[in-house]
Design an enzyme around this catalytic site. Structure first.
Site, mmCIF file in Angstrom:
data_model
loop_
_atom_site.group_PDB
_atom_site.id
_atom_site.type_symbol
_atom_site.label_atom_id
_atom_site.label_comp_id
_atom_site.label_asym_id
_atom_site.label_seq_id
_atom_site.Cartn_x
_atom_site.Cartn_y
_atom_site.Cartn_z
ATOM 1 N N ASP A 181 83.666 55.676 -35.354
ATOM 2 C CA ASP A 181 84.952 56.020 -34.986
ATOM 3 C C ASP A 181 85.936 56.023 -35.916
ATOM 4 O OD1 ASP A 181 87.624 55.798 -33.304
ATOM 5 O OD2 ASP A 181 86.427 54.719 -31.821
ATOM 6 N N HIS A 254 88.151 60.806 -32.606
ATOM 7 C CA HIS A 254 87.660 59.802 -33.192
ATOM 8 C C HIS A 254 86.679 59.804 -34.376
ATOM 9 C CE1 HIS A 254 89.500 56.949 -30.271
ATOM 10 N NE2 HIS A 254 89.213 58.019 -29.386
ATOM 11 N N GLU A 318 89.952 61.190 -25.791
ATOM 12 C CA GLU A 318 90.840 61.222 -26.539
ATOM 13 C C GLU A 318 91.111 62.063 -27.717
ATOM 14 O OE1 GLU A 318 92.368 56.510 -26.008
ATOM 15 O OE2 GLU A 318 90.835 56.810 -27.408
#
Ligand code: ACM
Length: 518
Positions: A181, A254, A318
């Site tokens: 991440d 990420h 995302e």
């Protein structure tokens, strides 16, 4: 309810007898039952101090007999038939199962019927008796899992294995590792050493809640990663328990840690990023250019070698598209590929990875942001964005693992935040987890058929230590285990809560930092 087992078995009938483990007890097993016999012996030897030899041949009174009655082959998703039958009498224990995995699930039932001291890590003095009964049991869904985020905070091999063992005790079948991440890349990749040399270390970490401004930092470097040898140890530990370890390399969003290590992966290579030191979502994402796609395929090639799981997770959540909208090079990729919208560009990226994984005989899974009709036919998604996704997945014939944040995000508060350690937010008390219905009656048959199972998420922004991880996981994971094992056939929260009180004896033997029961 005299016998206390979690998850509650589908069928259980007591016969009034008692079985006693003795120093002379043997484990009778052969062929595909042998790995289960070895695990059972390992489980029982420590606390009893008995030899528990594994033998074949004729049963003698007092023996534990393990038998695989089916083919012991995995299905197309990498799962095994977990149907088992456990018969306990004064004469002995007979455990039969459709596969070695089924025996291992049945062994967890047997352990729970013995005194809780059986879980101790040193020799104990106890009467090792189990109540006589016949258990006939099988799960409602195959994928019963827990996701462990090792990026935001790193958890070493010992803790990951401990969580795998605790998950195995609850008959879970999947442990999903969120390995990368923005805040840390945690997996050694031989071809690209800077991913861990640079990407596993952030210079400092935000202190307190992300919403509390101004941000404060601890000004202390934070790092950690798994070597490939570490991963082999984790995978072997899980395989022994017939748990699939699903690795996640989250892309194209990420990815700040990777872009910090190799700026050329990003959309603005001239900008040197740092491994992210605060939480939240970054607008820095991977470039979809051919060189970055080739790099990520190289990474996945090593991941496939390390993880035997049928499913490889490419994340996909995302991925903010601001950079893609304004980056000239990205617009050129879109033009070359005939792609009109940036959301379609993510699907192009996903499908490049998906087709690569398919060429290696693996299935792709990712967060439901990746769902699109062109993804490989055997790909699946983790549904965190609402039930419309299940409808769409059923329509385009893709499988779904349920990860609804309101029921499965175990980083959410378990009680009034005033009295809890700092958390991300949310509200997920134990009783609410127990209200989760993975195969809810409002789903159509087609939607139910598309659901592979469900899993809990231990996002770790606000989970800094192993003790805290256990506090957030337990007892909620007990509820999730029961709801995924039995789905609509669960016996109700009051009944569960009573059995849970006994389960705390099991936690105590293993020093699990479960949240105290209310
Ligand atoms: C997610 O919660 N970003 C999958």
């Amino acid at each position: 309810m005299s016998l206390s087992i979690i998850p509650q078995p589908r069928k259980i009938a007591e016969n009034g007898e008692f079985f006693q483990l003795k120093p002379t007890t043997r484990i009778i097993a052969e062929g595909t039952a042998l790995p289960a016999a070895e695990l059972l012996a390992e489980y029982l030897r420590t606390s009893t101090g008995y030899e528990l030899p594994i033998a074949s041949g004729t049963l003698q009174p007092g023996d534990l007999c393990l038998e695989v009655t089916g083919s012991d082959s995995a299905d197309e998703y990498g799962f095994y038939d977990e149907t088992y039958r456990l018969e306990i009498t004064a004469q002995g224990v007979k455990l039969s199962g459709a596969s070695c995995a089924a025996l291992i699930r049945g062994i967890q039932t047997l352990r729970q019927l013995l005194p809780a001291e059986i879980y101790a890590s040193s020799k104990q003095e106890a009467e090792w008796t189990a109540p006589g009964c016949v258990v006939e049991d099988s799960p409602s869904v195959r994928w019963r899992g827990v996701m462990i985020d090792v990026s935001r905070h790193f958890f070493p091999v010992a803790q990951v294995c401990r969580m795998i063992e605790l998950a195995a005790q609850l008959k879970l079948s999947v442990v999903h590792l969120h390995l990368t991440d923005d805040q840390g890349w945690r997996l050694e990749i031989k071809k690209y050493p800077k991913l861990t040399e640079v990407g596993s270390i952030r210079k400092r970490t935000i202190v307190g809640h992300y919403w509390d401004k101004p941000w404060k930092y601890d000004e202390t470097p934070y790092g950690g990663f798994f070597t490939q040898e570490d991963i082999k140890a984790i995978v072997a530990f899980a395989a022994k328990r017939r748990i699939m370890v699903v690795p996640e390399i989250d892309m194209p969003g990420h990815m700040v840690a990777a872009i910090a290590a190799y700026p050329e992966l990003g959309n603005y290579p001239q900008h040197q990023l740092e491994v992210r030191d605060c939480w939240g979502i970054s607008y820095n994402i991977l470039s979809p250019k051919p060189e970055t796609i080739a790099f990520m395929k190289d990474v996945l090639a090593e991941v496939v070698e390390l993880f035997p799981a049928k499913f490889i997770d490419i994340g996909g959540d995302e991925a903010l598209k601001y950079e893609w909208e304004i980056c000239k090079e990205v617009q050129e990729v879109m033009h070359a590929q005939g792609i009109k919208k940036e959301s379609e560009l993510q699907h192009y990226f996903t499908n490049e990875m998906g087709n690569f994984l398919a060429s290696k005989g693996r299935r792709t899974i990712g967060w439901d942001d990746i769902l699109n009709p062109e993804m490989p036919a055997d790909a699946a998604v983790m549904n965190w964005h609402g039930a419309d996704i299940i409808k769409e997945a059923a329509r385009i014939n893709r499988k779904v693992v349920l990860t609804p944040h309101e029921f499965t995000y175990f980083d959410y508060y378990q009680a009034d935040p005033k009295h809890e350690p700092l958390g991300i937010g949310g509200d997920l008390p134990l009783e609410k987890v127990y209200r989760f219905e993975p195969l809810d009656s409002h789903y159509s048959d087609a939607e139910k058929a598309t659901i592979l199972g469900a899993q809990a998420q231990l996002w770790a922004e606000y989970i800094p230590t192993p003790e805290h991880q256990e506090y957030m996981a337990f007892p909620r994971l007990c509820a999730l285990a029961e709801k995924t094992w039995l789905c609509g056939a669960t016996p109700g929260y009051a009944n569960f809560h009573k059995r849970l009180a006994n389960y705390y004896d099991i936690f105590a033997q293993q020093h699990v930092n479960a949240r105290p029961l209310e």
